[in-house]
Design a protein around this motif. Structure first.
Motif, PDB file in Angstrom:
ATOM      1  N   LYS A 196       0.800  -1.225   0.000  1.00  3.68           N
ATOM      2  CA  LYS A 196       0.000   0.000   0.000  1.00  3.68           C
ATOM      3  C   LYS A 196       0.837   1.283   0.000  1.00  3.68           C
ATOM      4  O   LYS A 196       0.564   2.231   0.732  1.00  3.68           O
ATOM      5  N   GLN A 197       1.855   1.308  -0.866  1.00  3.07           N
ATOM      6  CA  GLN A 197       2.525   2.576  -1.159  1.00  3.07           C
ATOM      7  C   GLN A 197       1.505   3.500  -1.832  1.00  3.07           C
ATOM      8  O   GLN A 197       0.685   3.062  -2.648  1.00  3.07           O
ATOM      9  N   MET A 198       1.557   4.798  -1.507  1.00  2.58           N
ATOM     10  CA  MET A 198       0.581   5.744  -2.029  1.00  2.58           C
ATOM     11  C   MET A 198       1.256   6.718  -2.999  1.00  2.58           C
ATOM     12  O   MET A 198       2.242   7.371  -2.646  1.00  2.58           O
ATOM     13  N   ILE A 199       0.701   6.809  -4.208  1.00  2.00           N
ATOM     14  CA  ILE A 199       1.265   7.640  -5.269  1.00  2.00           C
ATOM     15  C   ILE A 199       0.308   8.801  -5.556  1.00  2.00           C
ATOM     16  O   ILE A 199      -0.739   8.627  -6.184  1.00  2.00           O
ATOM     17  N   PRO A 200       0.635  10.029  -5.106  1.00  2.00           N
ATOM     18  CA  PRO A 200      -0.264  11.175  -5.305  1.00  2.00           C
ATOM     19  C   PRO A 200      -0.356  11.634  -6.759  1.00  2.00           C
ATOM     20  O   PRO A 200       0.656  11.685  -7.478  1.00  2.00           O
ATOM     21  N   HIS A 201      -1.567  11.982  -7.180  1.00  4.97           N
ATOM     22  CA  HIS A 201      -1.851  12.585  -8.481  1.00  4.97           C
ATOM     23  C   HIS A 201      -2.429  13.979  -8.234  1.00  4.97           C
ATOM     24  O   HIS A 201      -3.491  14.107  -7.623  1.00  4.97           O
ATOM     25  N   ILE A 202      -1.738  15.008  -8.715  1.00  5.15           N
ATOM     26  CA  ILE A 202      -2.097  16.384  -8.393  1.00  5.15           C
ATOM     27  C   ILE A 202      -2.442  17.138  -9.675  1.00  5.15           C
ATOM     28  O   ILE A 202      -1.642  17.158 -10.624  1.00  5.15           O
ATOM     29  N   SER A 203      -3.606  17.733  -9.731  1.00  6.87           N
ATOM     30  CA  SER A 203      -3.998  18.564 -10.878  1.00  6.87           C
ATOM     31  C   SER A 203      -3.460  19.964 -10.651  1.00  6.87           C
ATOM     32  O   SER A 203      -3.788  20.621  -9.651  1.00  6.87           O
ATOM     33  N   TYR A 204      -2.615  20.439 -11.596  1.00  2.66           N
ATOM     34  CA  TYR A 204      -1.930  21.712 -11.389  1.00  2.66           C
ATOM     35  C   TYR A 204      -1.660  22.385 -12.723  1.00  2.66           C
ATOM     36  O   TYR A 204      -1.060  21.788 -13.624  1.00  2.66           O
ATOM     37  N   GLN A 205      -2.158  23.583 -12.870  1.00  3.14           N
ATOM     38  CA  GLN A 205      -1.957  24.384 -14.078  1.00  3.14           C
ATOM     39  C   GLN A 205      -2.302  23.599 -15.352  1.00  3.14           C
ATOM     40  O   GLN A 205      -1.589  23.635 -16.351  1.00  3.14           O
ATOM     41  N   GLY A 206      -3.413  22.881 -15.289  1.00  4.94           N
ATOM     42  CA  GLY A 206      -3.900  22.149 -16.451  1.00  4.94           C
ATOM     43  C   GLY A 206      -3.169  20.851 -16.730  1.00  4.94           C
ATOM     44  O   GLY A 206      -3.410  20.219 -17.767  1.00  4.94           O
ATOM     45  N   LYS A 207      -2.301  20.437 -15.837  1.00  2.00           N
ATOM     46  CA  LYS A 207      -1.526  19.209 -16.012  1.00  2.00           C
ATOM     47  C   LYS A 207      -1.780  18.263 -14.849  1.00  2.00           C
ATOM     48  O   LYS A 207      -2.164  18.692 -13.757  1.00  2.00           O
ATOM     49  N   THR A 208      -1.546  16.973 -15.077  1.00  2.00           N
ATOM     50  CA  THR A 208      -1.563  15.995 -13.994  1.00  2.00           C
ATOM     51  C   THR A 208      -0.130  15.681 -13.613  1.00  2.00           C
ATOM     52  O   THR A 208       0.622  15.105 -14.403  1.00  2.00           O
ATOM     53  N   LEU A 209       0.257  16.093 -12.412  1.00  9.24           N
ATOM     54  CA  LEU A 209       1.598  15.846 -11.891  1.00  9.24           C
ATOM     55  C   LEU A 209       1.514  14.677 -10.926  1.00  9.24           C
ATOM     56  O   LEU A 209       0.718  14.697  -9.982  1.00  9.24           O
ATOM     57  N   VAL A 210       2.327  13.653 -11.164  1.00 16.61           N
ATOM     58  CA  VAL A 210       2.291  12.446 -10.336  1.00 16.61           C
ATOM     59  C   VAL A 210       3.601  12.326  -9.564  1.00 16.61           C
ATOM     60  O   VAL A 210       4.683  12.325 -10.156  1.00 16.61           O
ATOM     61  N   PHE A 211       3.493  12.252  -8.249  1.00 15.60           N
ATOM     62  CA  PHE A 211       4.661  12.089  -7.378  1.00 15.60           C
ATOM     63  C   PHE A 211       5.001  10.602  -7.340  1.00 15.60           C
ATOM     64  O   PHE A 211       4.273   9.800  -6.766  1.00 15.60           O
ATOM     65  N   MET A 212       6.145  10.225  -7.942  1.00 13.42           N
ATOM     66  CA  MET A 212       6.368   8.819  -8.268  1.00 13.42           C
ATOM     67  C   MET A 212       6.903   7.968  -7.123  1.00 13.42           C
ATOM     68  O   MET A 212       6.829   6.737  -7.190  1.00 13.42           O
ATOM     69  N   ALA A 213       7.463   8.572  -6.070  1.00 13.08           N
ATOM     70  CA  ALA A 213       8.006   7.787  -4.951  1.00 13.08           C
ATOM     71  C   ALA A 213       8.837   6.623  -5.484  1.00 13.08           C
ATOM     72  O   ALA A 213       9.693   6.817  -6.349  1.00 13.08           O
ATOM     73  N   ASP A 214       8.558   5.389  -5.036  1.00 17.24           N
ATOM     74  CA  ASP A 214       9.350   4.239  -5.474  1.00 17.24           C
ATOM     75  C   ASP A 214       8.651   3.375  -6.522  1.00 17.24           C
ATOM     76  O   ASP A 214       9.117   2.271  -6.812  1.00 17.24           O
ATOM     77  N   LEU A 215       7.556   3.872  -7.099  1.00 21.74           N
ATOM     78  CA  LEU A 215       6.984   3.172  -8.245  1.00 21.74           C
ATOM     79  C   LEU A 215       7.874   3.369  -9.470  1.00 21.74           C
ATOM     80  O   LEU A 215       8.038   2.462 -10.290  1.00 21.74           O
ATOM     81  N   LEU A 216       8.488   4.547  -9.597  1.00 23.38           N
ATOM     82  CA  LEU A 216       9.467   4.827 -10.643  1.00 23.38           C
ATOM     83  C   LEU A 216      10.548   5.722 -10.027  1.00 23.38           C
ATOM     84  O   LEU A 216      10.441   6.936 -10.044  1.00 23.38           O
ATOM     85  N   PRO A 217      11.605   5.131  -9.485  1.00 22.95           N
ATOM     86  CA  PRO A 217      12.602   5.924  -8.766  1.00 22.95           C
ATOM     87  C   PRO A 217      13.389   6.880  -9.662  1.00 22.95           C
ATOM     88  O   PRO A 217      13.626   8.020  -9.278  1.00 22.95           O
ATOM     89  N   THR A 218      13.827   6.417 -10.834  1.00 23.57           N
ATOM     90  CA  THR A 218      14.648   7.235 -11.725  1.00 23.57           C
ATOM     91  C   THR A 218      14.253   6.977 -13.171  1.00 23.57           C
ATOM     92  O   THR A 218      13.533   6.018 -13.482  1.00 23.57           O
ATOM     93  N   VAL A 219      14.769   7.813 -14.063  1.00 17.76           N
ATOM     94  CA  VAL A 219      14.566   7.607 -15.496  1.00 17.76           C
ATOM     95  C   VAL A 219      15.056   6.222 -15.915  1.00 17.76           C
ATOM     96  O   VAL A 219      14.451   5.564 -16.779  1.00 17.76           O
ATOM     97  N   GLY A 220      16.127   5.756 -15.301  1.00 17.96           N
ATOM     98  CA  GLY A 220      16.679   4.451 -15.653  1.00 17.96           C
ATOM     99  C   GLY A 220      15.770   3.283 -15.358  1.00 17.96           C
ATOM    100  O   GLY A 220      16.004   2.171 -15.848  1.00 17.96           O
ATOM    101  N   HIS A 221      14.713   3.503 -14.581  1.00 17.13           N
ATOM    102  CA  HIS A 221      13.794   2.415 -14.218  1.00 17.13           C
ATOM    103  C   HIS A 221      12.571   2.325 -15.142  1.00 17.13           C
ATOM    104  O   HIS A 221      11.656   1.540 -14.861  1.00 17.13           O
ATOM    105  N   ILE A 222      12.554   3.085 -16.228  1.00 13.37           N
ATOM    106  CA  ILE A 222      11.369   3.068 -17.096  1.00 13.37           C
ATOM    107  C   ILE A 222      11.135   1.709 -17.760  1.00 13.37           C
ATOM    108  O   ILE A 222      10.000   1.212 -17.760  1.00 13.37           O
ATOM    109  N   PRO A 223      12.132   1.034 -18.350  1.00  8.95           N
ATOM    110  CA  PRO A 223      11.859  -0.281 -18.951  1.00  8.95           C
ATOM    111  C   PRO A 223      11.268  -1.249 -17.917  1.00  8.95           C
ATOM    112  O   PRO A 223      11.724  -1.285 -16.763  1.00  8.95           O
ATOM    113  N   LEU A 224      10.279  -2.001 -18.314  1.00 11.35           N
ATOM    114  CA  LEU A 224       9.534  -2.811 -17.355  1.00 11.35           C
ATOM    115  C   LEU A 224      10.393  -3.726 -16.487  1.00 11.35           C
ATOM    116  O   LEU A 224      10.175  -3.811 -15.273  1.00 11.35           O
ATOM    117  N   PRO A 225      11.391  -4.451 -17.029  1.00  8.11           N
ATOM    118  CA  PRO A 225      12.144  -5.372 -16.163  1.00  8.11           C
ATOM    119  C   PRO A 225      13.079  -4.678 -15.179  1.00  8.11           C
ATOM    120  O   PRO A 225      13.630  -5.328 -14.292  1.00  8.11           O
TER     121      PRO A 225
END
Length: 287
Positions: free
Chosen positions: A195-224
């Motif tokens: 139950k890690q919680m990932i906030p989704h914030i509506s701001y200036q017409g955009k959806t900003l998502v605070f990624m925490a440890d669901l996606l730590p860095t750019v290097g973690h984008i590929p699924l494996p």
């Protein structure tokens, strides 16, 4: 509403632990390691100013642990919560709410500090409510052997003892749980920790998502590319696939808590799957 990135302090972690079974020859391209195999990690928090509320998402690892403890994490740079808040005209006593994505020490350690005579602990934000969720709280306070070193009692129990601990509960039938008190939606993810919680914030017409440890860095984008720290790596893989596809489809802006060199990114669909589209600094995007 106004948002402010808050830098709680940079540190280093073992690159192999951060990328699990992925060979170093691959992850080293995006997250280059030093001679000790350590990679740069940020603790980039987010401050939300909304009406009379000042909500801080995550607090970094704090500074109350022993010299031996910090010897494992190689802190670097001169960032701190206090300095970062001050740059934006705030003080920690102004914070009304502290929202913790999860209770691993590098996300919540800054929520608790030594008391004045160092005989015990107290909340580091004396006027704030602290937000977790019931399932994750039980997971953290009755930890499994694998995660026990990440759930430190001195980071967690003082929040409960303060009488200011509040729980946000997952709405079972919905992808996003919306908190009227906090003003943003939350995606619950279970692969990294329960139950890690990932906030989704509506701001200036955009959806900003605070990624925490669901996606730590750019290097973690590929699924494996899943962290060795994740308790359920196959579930992490499935959660990432669901989320990253949605993020590319709906043009989410992803706020990276742990990427020391990339603040905000967008994603795109490619023949190889979802991949990085654009990178932004916070000021480029919103100021």
């Amino acid at each position: 509403m106004k948002l402010y990135p808050i830098e709680a302090g940079n540190f280093k972690l073992d690159g192999g632990a951060m990328f699990g079974v992925v060979p170093k020859s691959l992850w080293n391209k995006t997250n280059p390691a030093d001679d000790n195999n350590m990679i740069d990690i940020a603790a980039r928090c987010l401050l939300i100013e909304e009406g009379d509320k000042l909500i801080l998402i995550d607090t970094g690892m704090g500074d109350k642990q022993s010299e031996k403890f910090f010897g494992y994490y190689y802190q670097w740079g001169d960032h701190s919560i206090d300095n970062s808040l001050k740059q934006h005209g705030f003080h920690r006593d102004d914070i009304t709410d502290v929202f913790m994505t999860h209770l691993h020490f590098d996300h919540c350690g800054g929520s608790v500090q030594w008391n004045e005579n160092r005989t015990g602990y107290e909340p580091a934000f004396k006027n704030a409510r602290f937000w977790s969720n019931n399932d994750h709280w039980l997971w953290a306070t009755q930890p499994n052997a694998r995660e026990k070193a990440s759930f430190l009692k001195e980071n967690i129990i003082p929040m409960e003892q303060s009488g200011k601990l509040h729980f946000l509960e997952k709405e079972a039938s919905k992808t996003l749980t919306t908190s009227e008190e906090l003003g943003f939606g939350v995606f619950f993810a279970d692969g990294h920790t329960d139950k890690q919680m990932i906030p989704h914030i509506s701001y200036q017409g955009k959806t900003l998502v605070f990624m925490a440890d669901l996606l730590p860095t750019v290097g973690h984008i590929p699924l494996p590319f899943v962290m060795g720290y994740d308790t359920r790596p196959l579930l992490s893989l499935n959660e990432k696939e669901l989320f990253l596809n949605k993020a590319a489809d709906e043009e989410f802006y992803l706020f990276l808590e742990h990427d020391a060199h990339n603040e905000i990114i967008t994603l795109k669909h490619t023949e190889k799957g979802v991949r990085l589209d654009k990178t932004f600094t916070f000021n480029e995007l919103f100021n």
